[in-house]
Enzyme design. Structure first.
Site, short mmCIF file in Angstrom:
data_model
loop_
_atom_site.label_atom_id
_atom_site.label_comp_id
_atom_site.label_asym_id
_atom_site.label_seq_id
_atom_site.Cartn_x
_atom_site.Cartn_y
_atom_site.Cartn_z
N LYS A 153 -3.31 0.61 -7.36
CA LYS A 153 -2.67 -0.67 -7.73
C LYS A 153 -3.34 -1.77 -6.92
CE LYS A 153 1.73 -2.71 -6.33
NZ LYS A 153 3.21 -2.55 -6.32
N GLU A 171 2.33 -5.85 -13.09
CA GLU A 171 3.65 -5.91 -12.45
C GLU A 171 3.96 -7.34 -12.03
OE1 GLU A 171 3.81 -3.31 -9.08
OE2 GLU A 171 5.83 -3.94 -8.49
O1 NPG Z 1 3.00 1.32 -0.57
O2 NPG Z 1 4.74 0.84 0.58
C1 NPG Z 1 3.78 0.52 -0.12
C2 NPG Z 1 3.59 -0.93 -0.43
C3 NPG Z 1 3.61 -1.18 -1.89
O3 NPG Z 1 2.60 -3.16 -2.66
C4 NPG Z 1 3.57 -2.65 -2.21
N1 NPG Z 1 4.69 -3.33 -1.97
O4 NPG Z 1 5.53 -6.09 -4.01
O5 NPG Z 1 5.64 -3.99 -4.28
C5 NPG Z 1 5.38 -4.95 -3.58
C6 NPG Z 1 4.73 -4.72 -2.25
C7 NPG Z 1 5.27 -5.44 -1.08
C8 NPG Z 1 5.47 -4.81 0.10
C9 NPG Z 1 5.50 -6.76 -1.13
C10 NPG Z 1 5.93 -5.46 1.19
C11 NPG Z 1 5.95 -7.42 -0.03
C12 NPG Z 1 6.16 -6.77 1.12
#
Ligand code: NPG
Length: 370
Positions: free
Chosen positions: A162, A215
């Protein structure tokens, strides 16, 4: 189960590399861990709020405040057996604060299941013993840096990539990564609401790259915009931020705003509601996957159980502990043959290493009288 106290522990873990999303860069994870302690059992939960209210209105200090002032007293008022289910009605009287609620509900659920000798996976209805590993890749300084990072994840065995995108970092990075990984490799993008409907023609250019989904292209309060965008682009739209309940999921699906749903237990108030989101999406023929919030091993363990449910047919943001941390607070989750094992021990199935925990703790509060 009778509780003698609750611990609210904040830990600070440096990230192995900066993680830049459209919301800004993260260099470390400040996580709030909740431990409920009874006479013969304890349970753990993780609050996925960030230090600042950038992903959602919740933030770590706010979660601590709402836990202490409202959620712990609500829990203390439960009459009869204390279970995760028994917390739902009193918690519903507190508006919002899903991440704080999820953390405390998970800690209670963990303790309850440990007493019952049942794993969270079994309790939720998991049908897989491993789940394929997916990785969320931040915005890089250059396309070369991005390709090098993606290459590392391919070498590690990840089965789905992603990419974070934002205006100015979308078509070219996606094109470059698609060329690197080949046509058939699962690829999706996440904008965290960084575009508007006026970008529809630009976003339609992503259709050329065979993405699984895009997304949250538009802001979280623009459901109608997502429904309109869905008619203008071929790439399926997945929603994250606005799906705060099973009802919100049904609304988004019925409006034509979501062809796919990202489930984050913290965003919907816990694993009980997360399972209901899973179930209503299945009933509507909408596939789901489990999102991540840069969790420590505590939150990661519980997310693995959810990701093993039957309608989680898309690969989630479920990565190995070393994707983010050199040393996690639990034994690390490891990607083997492109998959991670779902914990089988009672409750969430893991516990923090007390020595590591003490080294990374920045604030620790005991609430004894509830
Ligand atoms: O793998 O834990 C993971 C992170 C996945 O991209 C990821 N999270 O928007 O989904 C999201 C994003 C995110 C994480 C956004 C932390 C903001 C803070």
């Amino acid at each position: 189960m009778r509780l003698s106290g609750v611990e609210l522990r904040q830990v600070r873990l440096p990230l192995v590399r900066p993680f830049r999303t459209p919301l800004g860069p993260e260099y470390e994870r400040l996580a709030l861990l909740v431990r409920v302690v009874g006479s013969d059992v304890e349970g753990w939960g993780e609050c996925v709020a960030m230090p600042e209210p950038a992903y959602s209105s919740e933030y770590v200090d706010g979660s601590v405040e709402v836990l202490k002032r409202f959620l712990l007293p609500a829990m203390a008022g439960v009459v009869g057996e204390l279970t995760a289910t028994a917390l739902e009605a009193p918690f519903a009287a507190v508006k919002g604060h899903w991440m704080a609620k999820a953390a405390l509900q998970t800690a209670v659920l963990d303790a309850q299941l440990r007493l019952a000798g049942m794993s969270l996976a079994e309790y939720l209805g998991a049908v897989h013993s491993t789940v394929p590993a997916g990785v969320s890749v931040g915005i890089a300084d250059s396309i070369d840096d991005l390709l090098a990072e993606v290459g590392d994840y391919l070498d590690a065995g990840y089965r789905r990539i992603k990419l974070k995108i934002e205006p100015g970092w979308d078509i070219e990075p996606v094109r470059a990564v698609r060329e690197l990984i080949g046509d058939g490799f699962p690829l999706q993008v996440d904008a965290n609401g960084a575009y508007t409907l006026t970008d529809a023609a630009h976003l339609a250019r992503l259709d050329a790259f065979g993405l699984l989904l895009i997304e949250q292209p538009l802001p979280e309060d623009d459901l109608r915009g997502h429904a309109t965008l869905a008619r203008r682009i071929a790439t399926p739209i997945c929603l994250d931020e606005p799906i705060t309940s099973a009802r919100a999921a049904v609304d988004a699906i019925t409006l034509g705003a979501a062809a796919v749903v990202n489930i984050k237990p913290g965003r919907v108030g816990g694993y009980l509601e997360a399972r209901r989101v899973h179930d209503v999406c299945a009933a509507h023929g909408v596939p789901v996957w489990v999102g991540g919030m840069v969790e420590t091993g505590i939150g990661r363990a519980a997310n693995l159980a959810l990701a093993a449910l039957p309608n989680c047919t898309l690969v989630g943001d479920v990565s190995g502990s070393d994707r983010f941390f050199t040393r996690d607070v639990t034994s690390p989750f490891v990607v083997e043959n492109g998959a991670i094992a779902v914990p089988t021990e009672p409750g969430i199935g893991v516990e923090p290493d007390r020595d590591v925990l003490d080294t990374v703790t920045v604030v620790n509060e005991w609430i004894v009288r509830m």
